[in-house]
Design an enzyme around this catalytic site. Structure first.
Site, PDB file in Angstrom:
ATOM      1  N   GLY A 194       0.779  -1.232   0.000  1.00  9.71           N
ATOM      2  CA  GLY A 194       0.000   0.000   0.000  1.00  9.71           C
ATOM      3  C   GLY A 194       0.809   1.280   0.000  1.00  9.71           C
ATOM      4  CG  ASP A 239      -1.633   1.992   2.958  1.00  8.15           C
ATOM      5  OD1 ASP A 239      -1.481   1.706   4.172  1.00  8.15           O
ATOM      6  OD2 ASP A 239      -2.078   1.169   2.134  1.00  8.15           O
ATOM      7  CG  ASP A 276      -8.459   0.543  10.085  1.00  6.45           C
ATOM      8  OD1 ASP A 276      -9.203   1.073  10.902  1.00  6.45           O
ATOM      9  OD2 ASP A 276      -8.836  -0.405   9.356  1.00  6.45           O
ATOM     10  CE  LYS A 300     -10.147   3.325   6.949  1.00  3.68           C
ATOM     11  NZ  LYS A 300     -10.715   1.984   6.769  1.00  3.68           N
ATOM     12  CG  PHE A 340     -12.456  -0.269   2.218  1.00  2.74           C
ATOM     13  CD1 PHE A 340     -11.536  -0.913   3.046  1.00  2.74           C
ATOM     14  CD2 PHE A 340     -12.366  -0.474   0.845  1.00  2.74           C
ATOM     15  CE1 PHE A 340     -10.556  -1.741   2.525  1.00  2.74           C
ATOM     16  CE2 PHE A 340     -11.386  -1.308   0.317  1.00  2.74           C
ATOM     17  CZ  PHE A 340     -10.482  -1.941   1.157  1.00  2.74           C
ATOM     18  CB  VAL A 341     -10.097   5.176   1.072  1.00  2.13           C
ATOM     19  CG1 VAL A 341     -11.115   6.124   1.686  1.00  2.13           C
ATOM     20  CG2 VAL A 341      -8.952   4.914   2.045  1.00  2.13           C
ATOM     21  CG  ASP A 364      -5.352  -3.799  -1.990  1.00  4.66           C
ATOM     22  OD1 ASP A 364      -5.015  -3.328  -0.889  1.00  4.66           O
ATOM     23  OD2 ASP A 364      -5.700  -4.988  -2.126  1.00  4.66           O
ATOM     24  NE  ARG A 388      -1.792  -3.180  -4.334  1.00  6.43           N
ATOM     25  CZ  ARG A 388      -1.978  -3.333  -3.021  1.00  6.43           C
ATOM     26  NH1 ARG A 388      -1.999  -2.292  -2.235  1.00  6.43           N
ATOM     27  NH2 ARG A 388      -2.139  -4.543  -2.510  1.00  6.43           N
TER      28      ARG A 388
HETATM   29  P1  5GP Z   1      -4.143  -1.313  10.678  1.00  2.41           P
HETATM   30  O1  5GP Z   1      -3.107  -2.362  10.818  1.00  2.41           O
HETATM   31  O2  5GP Z   1      -3.775   0.033  11.270  1.00  2.41           O
HETATM   32  O3  5GP Z   1      -5.495  -1.777  11.110  1.00  2.41           O
HETATM   33  O4  5GP Z   1      -4.401  -1.078   9.161  1.00  2.41           O
HETATM   34  C1  5GP Z   1      -3.406  -0.654   8.350  1.00  2.41           C
HETATM   35  C2  5GP Z   1      -3.382  -1.444   7.072  1.00  2.41           C
HETATM   36  O5  5GP Z   1      -4.674  -1.928   6.706  1.00  2.41           O
HETATM   37  C3  5GP Z   1      -2.946  -0.520   5.989  1.00  2.41           C
HETATM   38  O6  5GP Z   1      -1.577  -0.723   5.739  1.00  2.41           O
HETATM   39  C4  5GP Z   1      -3.789  -0.940   4.812  1.00  2.41           C
HETATM   40  O7  5GP Z   1      -3.083  -1.911   4.096  1.00  2.41           O
HETATM   41  C5  5GP Z   1      -4.999  -1.602   5.388  1.00  2.41           C
HETATM   42  N1  5GP Z   1      -6.175  -0.698   5.413  1.00  2.41           N
HETATM   43  C6  5GP Z   1      -6.740  -0.118   6.481  1.00  2.41           C
HETATM   44  N2  5GP Z   1      -7.792   0.651   6.128  1.00  2.41           N
HETATM   45  C7  5GP Z   1      -7.892   0.539   4.792  1.00  2.41           C
HETATM   46  C8  5GP Z   1      -8.782   1.126   3.810  1.00  2.41           C
HETATM   47  O8  5GP Z   1      -9.692   1.910   4.081  1.00  2.41           O
HETATM   48  N3  5GP Z   1      -8.556   0.778   2.524  1.00  2.41           N
HETATM   49  C9  5GP Z   1      -7.569  -0.079   2.153  1.00  2.41           C
HETATM   50  N4  5GP Z   1      -7.460  -0.336   0.859  1.00  2.41           N
HETATM   51  N5  5GP Z   1      -6.716  -0.637   3.027  1.00  2.41           N
HETATM   52  C10 5GP Z   1      -6.879  -0.320   4.333  1.00  2.41           C
HETATM   53 MG    MG Z   2      -0.901  -1.922   4.266  1.00  3.23          MG
END
Ligand code: 5GP
Ligand code: MG
Length: 184
Positions: free
Chosen positions: A47, A103, A106, A134, A155-156, A162, A168
């Site tokens: 990402g 990227d 979350d 987020k 979700f983006v 992706d 992407r």
């Molecule tokens: P975390 O580990 O903080 O929950 O999420 C981070 C990873 O989840 C990011 O590197 C990304 O790959 C994926 N992710 C989280 N939210 C989104 C979203 O809204 N869209 C997409 N495409 N990937 C997300």
């Molecule tokens: Mg990621």
């Protein structure tokens, strides 16, 4: 691909401007903190690939690049399935200052996981930079050093992000139509 887009959340020009500002801030902090030559940039694949490519070309200091691949949204997932390291080519991180790039922040699971890996390998310091964060409580549970944009809890895709490994290459950060996410 374009017809699957619901809303453009952040257009490319706005991304480019903010990436430039982040680079300026990182360069200034880095110049104040240490001499050149010790920084390793570590984008979290896949990402952060496009973000990394744009950002590092605006940071005029000596750097090395490593890679780490983490998967948390395999296939058509739109909620995190738990972060897992599925590949790494870290390069030289022992004793070095590392800047992790992702990227989107979350739940924070990805950054916590990778930060742990780097500390285990003896990195001198680990800073984190995310393009998007987020607007949800779990995203605040990890303190990123640099944040590009706060976005709603949706979700983006695009600019490296992706859905099922597609989209992407969209230049803007966008949401997808409901029927695309629901497609079997
Ligand atoms: P975390 O580990 O903080 O929950 O999420 C981070 C990873 O989840 C990011 O590197 C990304 O790959 C994926 N992710 C989280 N939210 C989104 C979203 O809204 N869209 C997409 N495409 N990937 C997300
Ligand atoms: Mg990621």
């Amino acid at each position: 691909m374009q017809r699957d887009v619901d809303q453009v959340l952040i257009p490319r020009a706005q991304i480019a401007q903010r990436v430039g500002e982040l680079a300026t801030q990182i360069t200034a902090d880095r110049s104040a903190a240490a001499e050149d030559g010790q920084i390793t940039i570590l984008p979290i694949m896949t990402g952060a690939m496009i973000f990394c490519a744009d950002l590092i070309r605006e940071i005029p200091i000596t750097m090395q690049i490593g890679l780490i691949t983490v998967s948390s949204y395999p296939g058509r997932s739109v909620i995190s399935q738990g972060a897992q390291v599925i590949g790494q080519q870290l390069g030289d991180v022992k004793g070095r200052d590392v800047l992790l790039l992702d990227d989107i922040l979350d739940t924070g699971a990805t950054l916590r996981l990778v930060k742990g890996v780097l500390e285990e390998k003896g990195a001198a310091s680990v800073k984190t930079c995310v393009l998007l964060r987020k607007d949800r409580p779990s995203a605040q549970s990890f303190a990123a050093d640099y944040v590009g944009f706060e976005i709603p809890d949706v979700f983006v895709v695009g600019y490296g992000l992706d859905f099922n490994n597609h989209y992407r290459n969209l230049p803007d950060i966008v949401t997808l139509k409901e029927e695309v996410l629901a497609r079997p």
